[in-house]
Design a protein around this motif. Structure first.
Motif, PDB file in Angstrom:
ATOM      1  N   PRO A 250       0.819  -1.196  -0.038  1.00 52.50           N
ATOM      2  CA  PRO A 250      -0.213   0.088  -0.106  1.00 52.50           C
ATOM      3  C   PRO A 250       0.879   1.324  -0.018  1.00 52.50           C
ATOM      4  O   PRO A 250       1.840   1.210   0.625  1.00 52.50           O
ATOM      5  N   ALA A 251       0.439   2.216  -0.890  1.00 47.78           N
ATOM      6  CA  ALA A 251       1.245   3.636  -0.889  1.00 47.78           C
ATOM      7  C   ALA A 251       0.637   4.540   0.322  1.00 47.78           C
ATOM      8  O   ALA A 251      -0.468   4.956   0.422  1.00 47.78           O
ATOM      9  N   ILE A 252       1.775   5.181   0.976  1.00 50.77           N
ATOM     10  CA  ILE A 252       1.388   6.159   1.798  1.00 50.77           C
ATOM     11  C   ILE A 252       2.177   7.327   1.721  1.00 50.77           C
ATOM     12  O   ILE A 252       3.275   7.408   1.431  1.00 50.77           O
ATOM     13  N   ASP A 386       3.395  -3.058   6.003  1.00 53.70           N
ATOM     14  CA  ASP A 386       4.003  -3.350   5.017  1.00 53.70           C
ATOM     15  C   ASP A 386       4.189  -2.404   3.871  1.00 53.70           C
ATOM     16  O   ASP A 386       4.012  -3.145   2.568  1.00 53.70           O
ATOM     17  N   GLY A 387       3.904  -1.244   3.991  1.00 54.54           N
ATOM     18  CA  GLY A 387       3.810  -0.042   3.091  1.00 54.54           C
ATOM     19  C   GLY A 387       4.986   0.400   2.702  1.00 54.54           C
ATOM     20  O   GLY A 387       6.170   0.303   3.264  1.00 54.54           O
ATOM     21  N   GLU A 388       4.822   1.586   1.460  1.00 48.22           N
ATOM     22  CA  GLU A 388       5.877   2.171   1.332  1.00 48.22           C
ATOM     23  C   GLU A 388       5.724   3.622   1.201  1.00 48.22           C
ATOM     24  O   GLU A 388       4.505   4.049   0.941  1.00 48.22           O
ATOM     25  N   VAL A 389       6.569   4.533   1.547  1.00 46.57           N
ATOM     26  CA  VAL A 389       6.115   6.087   1.703  1.00 46.57           C
ATOM     27  C   VAL A 389       6.439   6.768   0.479  1.00 46.57           C
ATOM     28  O   VAL A 389       7.729   6.621   0.020  1.00 46.57           O
ATOM     29  N   GLN A 390       5.778   7.555   0.140  1.00 48.08           N
ATOM     30  CA  GLN A 390       5.953   8.713  -0.972  1.00 48.08           C
ATOM     31  C   GLN A 390       5.792  10.016  -0.620  1.00 48.08           C
ATOM     32  O   GLN A 390       4.767  10.243   0.169  1.00 48.08           O
TER      33      GLN A 390
END
Length: 627
Positions: A250-252, A386-390
């Protein structure tokens, strides 16, 4: 209370509302409903909320085994493995050996193994995997539930037993295909995906995982699916990029943006008449990148446009403020464009949460600190799902005052983020451009007379019961040990202060403060105090917090000191800390996430009421990481 069917579709805002109304609704007398709410929170990727719900109801229903299991699972989902292990071991000590307890204990041994997965202790890794496999197999052979079987298969594969993994995966697949398969049973669908992956059938695995997502698997559910799938991919030497295509993270998004130009601004930067177009471009970017979770402040202009775009897309968004909404609105909404106030209030009303970091205005440094908190909170959430930060910004590329969008971009880059920016006055408005890189380096913590620091308060447990003739020994041995541990630290404390059995130290970084706190706890725990003429159970309560504080020369002691609202907050944490423990605020945990501290972990312990009616705040416990 709502019906179970309706609760199964509850979103993050409604879940928070249910927790907020827990006293009035009588939730404490309805543990079964709480189980459903906690399950939904876990599915949504909100393990902290699930933990708090369980903790509240267990105060009234302390023997409810399912709630205790859910509480342990919530702790495991947010990385607090040791705390979760204690809860499940208590249940086992009471004779509870149902499938859920066995599975949870097996999962926790798996989590311990994963901590050592990239380390050098292969013997410890294999021992943990073996115990996890034994427990999963016991649960599967005893109760025949497919989820314990597929976990046993994955752990067998991870431990190197490919034959056993294949045999169990085939058995589980046959069991799942023969079962009734309602469209909403995403765990059964995911199990078929995992079985296919173990058997090397990548296309079938992709199809089943895709069906699980369509069936309603939430952020937390998908994070669990990804964990096991990743183990299978590593064990079978399959390119991990397969997982990113099939079950993407999921993108955060974190965001900072300019406020609209005031009427007296001479050089246009973000005129009001382009705001609607900017909002469209922000929304398009969020949609194209499939941003699911957002964090930003809520000043008029860019910040509000970001939140409005997230809400319009039906996504989860969080408002992070440096001061109470009323005072923030006066300086950052109404003072510039009063017409934005209703939109500001609308965002706050519909956001998943509104996080306020201070009860008073701390000026520019408070806004800079808030930018750090936005990043830290997003990284904490990324760990949970288990997301990734933008990182995104509405920025004209020009320098600005401390705490503004310019400093947010520079500071986020210094913390290791890549920031994409939209310049509101360019002709090619739809074009996002990568901000010019800056070196990853230490960030200036000082603005005027204020400095962002880590604060430590501690109190010796048992001091009040010492006989007067024991006080010299306490000063010599106990306080002497504190001084010795402090002197051994790689970075010196900014200040040192004691009063009787109380300690107050300030440090430049949370890493330094946390390492010292844990070193001190270990030194006290391993000392034979009776040989020093002191009680055997002598210990410390240690509290940590990060925030802006005024750096002053105290005219009484004629030494440097730090004081302010955040110092008061830090002092209120220590009385609620258990003896022998190190508790930290959410702000401290967020700063550790910003600085990517590796020496220790911050594990959630719940929303606790602080001393002297200071309010209820999320708290974390510090634990050394495995080498």
């Amino acid at each position: 209370m709502q019906s179970d069917n309706r609760l199964n579709n509850t979103g993050s805002i409604e879940l928070e509302a249910l927790y907020a109304a827990r006293e009035e609704s009588g939730l404490g007398n309805d543990p079964d409903t709480c189980v459903v709410i906690a399950q939904r929170a876990l599915s949504e990727g909100a393990p902290l909320l699930a933990y708090d719900l369980c903790r509240f109801v267990l105060h009234e229903q302390p023997t409810h085994s399912r709630l205790r299991q859910m509480q342990a699972l919530a702790l495991a989902r947010c990385g607090a493995v040791e705390q979760a292990m204690k809860l499940i071991e208590e249940l086992h000590g009471e004779g509870t050996r149902d499938a859920e307890s066995l599975g949870l204990l097996a999962r926790l041994y798996k989590d311990r193994a994963l901590e050592w997965f990239h380390g050098s202790d292969t013997r410890g890794l294999q021992a943990m995997l073996a115990e996890s496999l034994r427990l999963y197999r016991e649960a599967y052979e005893t109760y025949g539930l497919y989820w314990s079987g597929i976990n046993a298969a994955t752990i067998a594969l991870t431990a190197g037993d490919h034959q056993q993994a294949t045999e169990i995966a085939l058995r589980v697949r046959e069991q799942c295909l023969a079962a009734e398969m309602p469209a909403s049973n995403f765990w059964l669908l995911a199990t078929l995906g995992e079985a296919a992956l173990i058997l090397g059938e990548l296309e079938q695995a992709r199809v089943w995982y895709g069906k699980a997502v369509v069936a309603g698997a939430g952020f937390g559910d998908r994070a669990s699916m990804r964990r096991n799938a990743r183990l299978v991919l590593i064990s079978k030497n399959i390119d991990p990029e397969w997982l990113e295509r099939v079950l993407p993270r999921p993108a955060i998004a974190i965001f900072s943006g300019h406020m609209p130009d005031s009427d007296d601004r001479t050089l246009a930067r973000f005129p009001e008449n382009v705001a609607a177009r900017v909002g469209e471009v922000i929304r398009a970017r969020l949609k194209d990148d499939d941003i699911q979770i957002g964090y930003a402040s809520a000043a008029s202009g860019g910040d509000i446009l970001f939140h409005e775009a997230m809400l319009a897309l039906g996504r989860e968004t969080h408002v992070v403020l440096p001061e109470p909404p009323e005072s923030f609105a006066k300086t950052s909404v109404i003072a510039v464009r009063p017409t934005w106030f209703d939109r500001f209030q609308g965002v706050l009303d519909r956001a998943a949460s509104v996080i306020v970091h201070s009860n008073s205005d701390s000026g520019n440094i408070g806004y800079a600190y808030n930018n750090w908190m936005i990043l830290g909170l997003a990284r904490l959430r990324a760990q949970q799902v288990d997301g990734e930060v933008q990182s995104l910004a509405l920025w004209d590329g020009q320098p600005g005052p401390p705490g503004g969008t310019s400093s947010a971009v520079v500071h986020w880059q210094a913390f290791g983020e890549v920031v994409d920016c939209l310049a509101p006055m360019t002709e090619d408005l739809p074009a996002w451009k990568r901000a010019a890189g800056v070196k990853r380096t230490a960030i200036e913590h000082v603005v005027g007379t204020q400095r962002i620091i880590a604060m430590l308060f501690a109190d010796a447990v048992g001091f009040s019961k010492l006989a007067d003739e024991q006080i010299p020994a306490f000063v010599q041995h106990f306080l002497g040990m504190v001084a010795a541990v402090l002197d051994r630290q790689a970075e010196p404390a900014l200040t040192r202060n004691t009063w009787g059995d109380g300690l107050y130290f300030c440090f430049a970084t949370p890493r330094t403060a946390g390492v010292f706190a844990l070193d001190l706890c270990e030194a006290i725990r391993s000392t034979d105090w009776e040989s020093c003429g002191l009680p055997a159970g002598l210990s410390l309560r240690i509290a940590l917090h990060c925030g802006p504080a005024h750096e002053v020369i105290d005219p009484v002691i004629r030494r440097r000191n730090f004081t302010g609202a955040h110092v008061s907050r830090a002092a209120r944490i220590e009385p609620v800390t258990p003896p022998g423990s190190v508790y930290a605020s959410q702000s401290f945990a967020a700063m550790c996430a910003c600085e990517e501290v590796q020496e220790f972990a911050c594990e959630y312990v719940g929303r606790l009421p602080l001393a002297k009616k200071f309010g209820e705040y999320p708290m974390y416990s510090l634990r050394l990481r495995q080498n």
